[in-house]
Structure formats: structure tokens, C-alpha cells
Design a protein around this motif. Structure first.
Motif, PDB file in Angstrom:
ATOM      1  N   MET A  73      -4.626  -1.056  -8.377  1.00  0.00           N
ATOM      2  CA  MET A  73      -5.027  -1.877  -6.855  1.00  0.00           C
ATOM      3  C   MET A  73      -6.495  -2.778  -6.677  1.00  0.00           C
ATOM      4  O   MET A  73      -7.771  -2.579  -6.994  1.00  0.00           O
ATOM      5  N   VAL A 118      -3.505  11.159  -7.694  1.00  0.00           N
ATOM      6  CA  VAL A 118      -5.299  10.513  -8.223  1.00  0.00           C
ATOM      7  C   VAL A 118      -4.371   9.645  -9.434  1.00  0.00           C
ATOM      8  O   VAL A 118      -4.779   9.206  -9.555  1.00  0.00           O
ATOM      9  N   MET A 131      -1.893   4.066  -0.626  1.00  0.00           N
ATOM     10  CA  MET A 131      -2.981   3.934  -0.001  1.00  0.00           C
ATOM     11  C   MET A 131      -2.461   4.167   1.585  1.00  0.00           C
ATOM     12  O   MET A 131      -4.209   4.120   2.047  1.00  0.00           O
ATOM     13  N   PHE A 191      -8.508  -5.267  -3.690  1.00  0.00           N
ATOM     14  CA  PHE A 191      -7.920  -6.016  -2.788  1.00  0.00           C
ATOM     15  C   PHE A 191      -8.326  -7.434  -1.772  1.00  0.00           C
ATOM     16  O   PHE A 191      -8.674  -7.892  -2.932  1.00  0.00           O
ATOM     17  N   TYR A 240     -16.210   1.991 -14.513  1.00  0.00           N
ATOM     18  CA  TYR A 240     -16.334   3.551 -12.939  1.00  0.00           C
ATOM     19  C   TYR A 240     -14.740   4.725 -13.205  1.00  0.00           C
ATOM     20  O   TYR A 240     -15.378   5.734 -13.183  1.00  0.00           O
ATOM     21  N   GLY A 241     -13.828   4.359 -13.083  1.00  0.00           N
ATOM     22  CA  GLY A 241     -12.616   4.661 -13.144  1.00  0.00           C
ATOM     23  C   GLY A 241     -12.664   5.090 -14.460  1.00  0.00           C
ATOM     24  O   GLY A 241     -11.916   6.316 -14.688  1.00  0.00           O
ATOM     25  N   ARG A 287       0.923  -0.947  -0.464  1.00  0.00           N
ATOM     26  CA  ARG A 287       0.086   0.071  -0.147  1.00  0.00           C
ATOM     27  C   ARG A 287       0.521   1.157   0.259  1.00  0.00           C
ATOM     28  O   ARG A 287       0.265   2.648   0.111  1.00  0.00           O
ATOM     29  N   VAL A 303      -9.425   1.305 -15.846  1.00  0.00           N
ATOM     30  CA  VAL A 303      -8.141   2.513 -15.852  1.00  0.00           C
ATOM     31  C   VAL A 303      -6.449   2.542 -16.650  1.00  0.00           C
ATOM     32  O   VAL A 303      -6.098   3.454 -16.770  1.00  0.00           O
ATOM     33  N   ARG A 338      -3.192   6.657  -8.819  1.00  0.00           N
ATOM     34  CA  ARG A 338      -3.253   5.599  -8.749  1.00  0.00           C
ATOM     35  C   ARG A 338      -4.288   5.499  -9.712  1.00  0.00           C
ATOM     36  O   ARG A 338      -4.540   4.036  -9.949  1.00  0.00           O
ATOM     37  N   ARG A 339      -4.080   5.912  -9.931  1.00  0.00           N
ATOM     38  CA  ARG A 339      -4.103   5.480 -12.117  1.00  0.00           C
ATOM     39  C   ARG A 339      -2.902   4.828 -13.009  1.00  0.00           C
ATOM     40  O   ARG A 339      -3.548   3.748 -13.446  1.00  0.00           O
ATOM     41  N   ASN A 380     -14.786  -6.016  -3.906  1.00  0.00           N
ATOM     42  CA  ASN A 380     -15.689  -5.271  -3.121  1.00  0.00           C
ATOM     43  C   ASN A 380     -16.169  -4.296  -4.320  1.00  0.00           C
ATOM     44  O   ASN A 380     -16.133  -2.908  -4.715  1.00  0.00           O
ATOM     45  N   PRO A 381     -16.902  -4.565  -5.176  1.00  0.00           N
ATOM     46  CA  PRO A 381     -17.980  -4.295  -6.321  1.00  0.00           C
ATOM     47  C   PRO A 381     -18.786  -3.441  -5.716  1.00  0.00           C
ATOM     48  O   PRO A 381     -18.641  -2.852  -4.496  1.00  0.00           O
ATOM     49  N   ARG A 398     -12.345  -3.880 -13.105  1.00  0.00           N
ATOM     50  CA  ARG A 398     -11.964  -2.794 -13.275  1.00  0.00           C
ATOM     51  C   ARG A 398     -11.055  -1.900 -13.099  1.00  0.00           C
ATOM     52  O   ARG A 398     -10.944  -0.886 -13.213  1.00  0.00           O
ATOM     53  N   ALA A 399     -10.174  -2.459 -11.903  1.00  0.00           N
ATOM     54  CA  ALA A 399      -8.647  -2.062 -12.174  1.00  0.00           C
ATOM     55  C   ALA A 399      -7.810  -1.777 -13.660  1.00  0.00           C
ATOM     56  O   ALA A 399      -7.505  -0.554 -13.645  1.00  0.00           O
ATOM     57  N   ASN A 409       0.807   2.121  -4.248  1.00  0.00           N
ATOM     58  CA  ASN A 409      -0.452   3.634  -4.868  1.00  0.00           C
ATOM     59  C   ASN A 409      -0.119   5.079  -3.725  1.00  0.00           C
ATOM     60  O   ASN A 409      -1.849   5.355  -4.049  1.00  0.00           O
TER      61      ASN A 409
END
Lengths: 287, 279
Positions: B116, B108, B80, B118, B134-135, B75, B192, B111-112, B122-123, B188-189, B78
């Protein structure tokens, strides 16, 4: 040395058990009975006076039979609309601040202040609205009543918002931040939507509660036997109408008061049940 | 708690860059370099002087017992840990040579580039499509609705999930199975377009079949991404990674090509851990 033998059966222990079980169950039953009694009595007393005219007609002069409380229904709706329009955004933003931005000290103070505001007797809130709105405007109005109810909506909304925002799992925030979203975007597009249904439920429960408030309306919205035009005239509302009709010395007014009470209770219960059903549905937000 | 049968002295991590195969002329030039990174949660030190180079387009596994600092280390890559109050970091972390903790670095933007995944999937409580989109949306990557759809589809294909969700793109992601949810989070990751993918025990909550699919995916993805994976599971580290780093009590004990670390570790502590004598 004498050794006590523990009896395998004890009449005393058994009787205490029966007594406690019996008395707690009785009290639980009485609680449910109270609601059942109120409901039953309202239906018994008010059901017969409930007809289409009740929902569509104005009150008739004393001694003239018939008539309805259409103006009070509309008045209550306008008051609640105003209470929601003013109280909900205010409470929502404050709750957002407490949950997302305030550091622990201020958050505690704000939460405490909110709880105190929630505990202020409604008659006192009525006086405040009277001083703030009625005195400067020189007359009673829907606005004044709406402001009084809005003040009551604020703490409910603040605590509901805060509670449901905090219940959003931290993993969702992390997921959003890890995708390169800013804190604001994370709150606006992930956290608040995830909590929205809970917050909406809290707001509905709050509205259902203030819908029955009489004291803050007595000297803010006052009452009106006719339609209240716009927002600056005194207006009838269901609770004040019930109060007025119930203490009047006329039998048919009493019957109308029962009918109004039945309608008010039905609306409040419906809102409550709807809120509960809404919060229990699985969390699926449309795409 | 960790039970150590013998208490061997902990050697200072001698990071031999040759050993990781991360030389400049190698096919895996250094993507992320950490130099003497220490991290503190309040008064508690969670990382001690960790120096580690992470080569690009390969999988680096971080192993070690619970609480050894491997997730914390992940962590820091990025940032976090920034969102945990009272954290302090010392040392240097560079991504393609640029210090990511330097003043003025846009977290920001970082992190793009460093995505990450997890431990627990965690959708968002949104549709499958909106999860992946989303991203792309918050970073304004798509030029049109068609472009957005294409990017979502490409990411889902990349995460080997497209065939399973193409007919239910607009249904809730929470209706997917655990393994599907985790692959959705990977999609999702990926959406981006990061360079680096950090994975924090991505399969620890999954059944063996779902785990295997994630591992196959990791193997596929390393052609295009630099992957750092934290895992509790040593077999998993052995299966998916090219380089393995062993952490113990907040320190990096040893880093070596995976096969070497598992078969012929330099440190006795590593040997004890990988052979299951403790941890």
C-alpha cells in the motif's frame, strides 16, 4: 430619546489599559528576576569557594579550612544512576502499556494514578522508601535513597513516554503494518524510535528534578562525611550536604553550602538546556 | 458536501464481467474479487454490497466524490480497516481465489502480498536505505547484507528514485522532496515483492511535475503488478487506468474500461460526475 455618543478617546479606558499592561509586564519581569537573583546570588556567594578541591577532596573536620564535596558529587551520581536504572525501565514499560495496549478505561485510571503518584509529597516517598528498604536492611544506604528517587522518576517517565508515543503520527504505524510488520515490530522498530528523543528528554528533565530532592534522601541515604563504598552504606549527596552545611553554625560551611548549591543548580540547568536543545533538533535518526 | 443537480435513482451495480475485460482467457485474469462487500464503522455503513473484480497486471482506478467509500473499499483489500476499532465487514474478498477474511488468514502475510502507498508520503524518520530495507528486514527476505543492498537498490530503481538517492542512501528520508518521498514509499512497498499495489491518492499532495513522474511510474509498474488506485483527479484516472470504477455514497455505481466509462457511461450518475456536473 437620548442617544449616547461613544467618545473616541476615553481617559478611563486608556488608564486601565496602561495599568493592566504595566502590572502583567511587571509580574513577568519579577519571574525572570527571581531566577536571575537566585543565579546571581549563588555565583556571588558560592563562586569564591568553588575550586578544584571542592570537586576532588573530602569534607574537612570542623574548623579545618579547605576540603571539598567529592563524596557528595559521587553520591548524587550513584543515587541518580540507581533512580534511572530502576525508575526509567519501569516507567517506560508502563507508559508503553498505557499508550499502545490499554483500552480507554484502564488507560484513564492508570494515567490518573500516575498523576497522583507525581503529586505525592517527596517526604512521604522518603518515608515509604525508609519502610521498604531501610527498615529491612537495618541501615541507611545508597540503595534506599536510589529507590526513593526511582519512585519519583516513575510518573515522570510514564507520562513522558505516553505523551511522545501518542505524538507519533498514525501514518507511520499504518506504513509499517502495510509492509507486513506485526504490531510488536511496528512498536519496537518504528513507533518507539520515532518517540525516543522526546522520551529521553522527559527522562533527563525528570532526573534533573530529582537531582535536587532533599527530603526523600534525609532518612534513606542519610549522609556520610567519607566515601560511601558500594551501595549499602549511607552516602552523602549534594542536596543533603547543602542542607547540613547551611544549618550549621560555621561560616566556612556556609560558604561550602553556597558552592554546592551553585554546582547543583549548574548541573540541573545544563541538563534542562541539553534536553531542550535535543528535542528541538530536526528528527534525523542515524541509519 | 456533494451537490446533486438532479437526483437520479441509483441503479444496482450490474457488474458485467465481460465489460472489465477480466475473463479467464483474457490477459488480465481476476486477481482480487469482492462479492457483496459491506463495511460498517460502528452503526454507520460505509460500503453497500460492493461487487467488483480487479484484473491482474492492469490499473484499476476508483473514483468518486469525497466520502463515497473508495478509500474504505481500498483498505478492505489489505485489511487495513482491521486496525480501526468497531469495524465490521460482510461479504467476501478473495485474492487469487482465497478468502482473505477467512478464519486463520495471516494478515501479516496478506499485507506482504498486497502492498500500500498512502495519500501523504509517510517515510519513517530513518535513512533512505533503512526505509526501503524495513519491509525486507521485518519479513526476513534477505539472505545476506549484500542481498539486502541489492534488493534495496532494485526497489529504488524500480521506483525511479535510484539516481536521485544513490549518493545519499544513509541520509534522512525526511530531507527528500515530497515527490521523492512518495517514490521512496513506493520503493518501500515494492521491496517486499507484493503482487498487488494499492495506492490511496498517491499524488494528491504533489505538484504537477512530481505527479507526472508518479503517473509514469504507475504505467511502468502495471506490467508486473496489479494496481488499484484511488484518485480524486478524473484526468489522472483517465490517464493511468485501464478500468475505472465509480463509487457514490458507499455504492459501486459503475465499472467499465476507462475509455468507455469516461466517454460513454451506462449510468446517468456516472455521466454527471465525469462531466463535472457534481462532486
Amino acid at each position: 430619546m437620548k442617544i449616547d455618543r461613544v467618545a473616541l478617546t476615553s481617559a478611563r479606558r486608556r488608564s486601565v489599559n496602561v495599568l493592566m499592561l504595566g502590572s502583567t509586564a511587571l509580574c513577568a519581569a519579577l519571574t525572570v528576576a527571581a531566577l536571575a537573583f537566585v543565579l546571581g546570588y549563588l555565583v556571588y556567594q558560592g563562586g569564591s569557594s568553588l575550586n578544584l578541591a571542592f570537586f576532588t577532596r573530602l569534607p574537612t573536620p570542623v574548623g579545618e579550612p579547605g576540603g571539598g564535596m567529592a563524596n557528595a558529587l559521587l553520591g548524587s551520581a550513584k543515587l541518580l544512576l540507581l533512580a534511572a536504572l530502576v525508575g526509567v525501565p519501569l516507567g517506560f514499560m508502563a507508559g508503553l502499556y498505557i499508550a499502545e495496549f490499554a483500552s480507554p478505561g484502564p488507560a484513564f485510571a492508570l494515567r490518573y494514578a500516575t498523576d497522583l503518584l507525581n503529586g505525592v509529597p517527596s517526604i512521604v516517598i522518603g518515608i515509604v522508601a525508609y519502610t521498604l528498604v531501610v527498615l529491612p536492611m537495618h541501615h541507611f544506604s545508597t540503595i534506599a535513597g536510589g529507590v526513593a528517587l526511582a519512585i519519583m522518576m516513575v510518573p515522570v517517565t510514564v507520562r513522558g513516554t505516553e505523551e511522545f508515543l501518542r505524538a507519533v503520527p498514525p501514518s507511520l504505524r499504518e506504513a509499517s503494518l502495510a509492509l507486513g510488520a506485526t504490531r510488536w515490530i511496528t512498536i519496537a522498530r518504528v513507533v518507539v524510535p520515532a518517540a525516543s528523543r522526546g522520551i529521553l528528554t522527559a527522562v533527563m528533565l525528570g532526573l534533573a528534578r530529582v537531582a535536587g530532592e532533599t527530603a526523600p534522601l534525609l532518612f534513606t541515604a542519610l549522609n556520610n562525611r567519607f566515601w560511601s563504598h558500594g551501595w549499602t552504606e549511607p552516602t552523602a549527596s549534594l542536596p543533603v550536604m547543602i542542607f547540613t552545611y547551611a544549618i550549621a553554625p560555621y561560616d566556612d560551611w556556609h560558604r561550602q553550602a553556597w558552592a554546592a548549591a551553585l554546582v547543583l543548580l549548574a548541573l540541573v540547568l545544563t541538563a534542562n538546556v541539553a534536553a531542550r536543545v535535543m528535542v528541538r533538533r530536526p528528527a534525523v535518526s542515524p541509519g | 458536501m456533494t451537490r446533486v443537480t438532479a437526483s437520479p435513482p441509483i441503479a444496482r451495480p450490474r457488474v458485467e464481467r465481460h465489460a472489465t475485460g477480466a475473463e479467464a482467457e483474457s490477459p488480465h485474469p481476476v486477481k482480487i474479487a469482492t462479492e457483496r462487500v459491506s463495511l460498517f464503522y460502528g452503526g454507520k455503513q460505509a460500503l453497500h454490497d460492493v461487487t467488483l473484480d480487479i484484473g491482474s497486471n492492469q490499473v484499476t482506478a476508483l473514483i468518486g466524490p469525497s466520502g463515497c467509500g473508495k478509500s474504505t473499499y481500498l483498505r478492505t483489500l489489505n485489511r487495513m480497516n482491521d486496525i480501526v476499532p468497531k469495524t465490521r465487514i460482510a461479504g467476501r474478498v478473495t485474492l487469487d481465489g482465497a478468502d482473505i477474511y477467512a478464519a486463520g488468514v495471516d494478515v501479516v502475510a496478506l499485507r506482504r502480498r498486497v502492498g500500500m502507498v498512502f495519500q501523504r508520503s509517510n517515510p519513517f524518520p530513518k535513512s533512505n536505505f533503512d526505509n526501503v530495507a524495513y519491509g525486507i528486514r521485518v519479513n526476513r527476505l534477505a539472505s545476506s547484507r549484500g542481498d539486502l543492498r541489492e534488493r534495496v537498490e532494485a526497489s529504488l530503481r524500480r521506483a525511479a528514485l535510484w539516481d536521485e538517492v544513490k549518493d545519499r542512501l544513509h541520509e534522512s528520508a525526511l530531507a527528500l522532496s515530497g515527490g521523492q518521498q512518495q517514490r521512496l514509499c513506493i520503493a518501500r512497498a515494492l521491496a517486499v515483492q507484493p503482487d498487488v499495489l494499492l495506492m490511496d491518492e498517491p499524488a494528491s499532495a504533489l505538484d504537477p511535475i512530481a505527479t507526472q513522474r508518479i503517473e509514469e511510474l504507475i504505467y511502468e509498474l502495471k506490467r508486473d503488478y496489479t494496481i488499484v488506485i484511488v484518485t480524486h483527479n478524473m484526468q489522472q484516472a483517465a490517464r493511468v487506468s485501464d478500468v475505472t470504477a465509480f463509487f457514490w455514497l458507499g455504492k459501486l455505481v459503475e465499472v467499465a474500461p476507462t475509455e468507455q466509462l469516461f466517454t460513454n457511461p451506462r449510468e446517468k450518475l456516472t455521466d454527471d460526475y465525469v462531466t463535472g456536473r457534481f462532486g
